[in-house]
Design a protein around this motif. Sequence first.
Motif, short mmCIF file in Angstrom:
data_model
loop_
_atom_site.label_atom_id
_atom_site.label_comp_id
_atom_site.label_asym_id
_atom_site.label_seq_id
_atom_site.Cartn_x
_atom_site.Cartn_y
_atom_site.Cartn_z
N UNK A 11 3.44 32.68 -56.86
CA UNK A 11 2.25 31.85 -57.07
C UNK A 11 2.14 30.80 -55.96
N UNK A 12 3.28 30.17 -55.65
CA UNK A 12 3.31 29.19 -54.56
C UNK A 12 2.85 29.83 -53.26
N UNK A 13 3.37 31.03 -52.98
CA UNK A 13 3.02 31.75 -51.75
C UNK A 13 1.53 32.06 -51.72
N UNK A 14 0.96 32.48 -52.88
CA UNK A 14 -0.47 32.80 -52.95
C UNK A 14 -1.32 31.55 -52.72
N UNK A 15 -0.94 30.44 -53.36
CA UNK A 15 -1.69 29.20 -53.17
C UNK A 15 -1.58 28.70 -51.74
N UNK A 16 -0.37 28.78 -51.19
CA UNK A 16 -0.15 28.33 -49.81
C UNK A 16 -0.95 29.19 -48.84
N UNK A 17 -1.09 30.47 -49.16
CA UNK A 17 -1.84 31.38 -48.28
C UNK A 17 -3.32 30.99 -48.19
N UNK A 18 -3.84 30.38 -49.28
CA UNK A 18 -5.24 29.95 -49.27
C UNK A 18 -5.50 28.92 -48.17
N UNK A 19 -4.44 28.14 -47.88
CA UNK A 19 -4.58 27.06 -46.89
C UNK A 19 -3.78 27.34 -45.62
#
Length: 463
Positions: free
Chosen positions: A339-347
Amino acid sequence: MGKKEQKAFKLPHQLVILFAIAALATLATYIVPAGVYEQIEIEGRKAIDAASFHYIDQTPVSPWTALLALPGGFVKNAGIIAMITFIAGAMQVINATQCIDASVGKLVQKYKSNLYVIVPLLVGLFTILGAIGINTPIIAFVPLALLLGQNLGGDGLVGVGIALFGMISGLAGGAFCTSSTAVAQGLVGLDVFTGWPLRVAASVVLWLLSSVVLILYMRKLRKDPAKSILHGVEGVITQVEAEAAPELTGRRIAALATFVAGFVLLVYGATNGWGTYDAIPAIFMITAVACGLICGFSIDKIVKEFIAGAKTMSTAGIIIAFATGINTILSAGSIIHTIVHALASLFANSSTYVAALGMYGSNLIINMVLCSSSSQASTVIPIFSGVGQVLGLTQQTVVQTFNFGDAITNLITPVSTVLMASLGFAGIPLDRWYKFMWKWLVGAVLVGAAFIMIGVAIQYGPF
């Protein structure tokens, strides 16, 4: 046949929402790919290696294990739960002395004819209360605030605005707030209340914004009372008994001075490494006992008031436990880093400023449903902490995106107990409140965004 009455939509209790999130989290461990970041040590603190994310074998969590994780949250966050429980008990004793109520009442009496003095003074007092985490008890001050608005020729919106704008100005900065800042900082391994100067500055700017909005509205009403947003609305409280304010006796003055001295000691201890889960609650307890004795309370009465206050944190404790359990489920299923990786990927291709503002916006929205500082902190901080590490944001900045997001939308969400109780007492319809406060809301959101960008620019620390 007559038409069936349509029931108004009502959000479920926060525990129901958290239980539903826990169920979804459990299901997600069977669907979302498991992944992990490697951890490294930076200046003695564990951090995520942003370039190390990789997928691993699925580790789904059984429903029974998920259920065990919920009460298990008590064990994991026993220190935080104990801290807020003891502080709530101590504050109940201090509130029972009425030393704060009487001080506010005295200011109302002395400066009620001077708009430019009393509004900033009163908003400032409520800002201080919000900054030290006095949230729900603000409801008890609404009659006094309504009295002030009435005496100045204002309406109910002015009275509620003085109390709530001020309280949220302090809560948004959260310089010494135990239910939000202390919980969030504890979850990311920061010393409690570190970084307070920037938070105080944010509350000061919000205090100024609140004072200006209220003064401009009251000037308009002084010229033409018919321009009141409540004009023509039935059921609005227009008269408040003046005797609502308790007398400021010598005992209450001494108790107030003791409370201020205890608060100064608290700030000193918090900024000099005193124990978060023992020393700080102990300071509150000593201060409360001293205030109670000064006002003539028996030991038995002090204990009864303390227990009454501590009981108010029972729901908060369960909420923290449930929220912690959700993160336990995500961690056991090895999907929290995914989840952290997915959210970080957004930015990933954006600046740290955009990332921080994105987290801020997310917290503003989440707070519309999870309107509890401790539950929101326990739910989002572990995830956003990881996102911050991946994107190069300091943990203080992460905490501040939560603080602003957690506080500002308290004044528009119908699940806010303080908002709905205050409006209910004054007889103010929610739509009229929105019409009154939207300018403040826009200004407050922009102030929050500005201070978050300042935090990014100065590498707001320590990590």
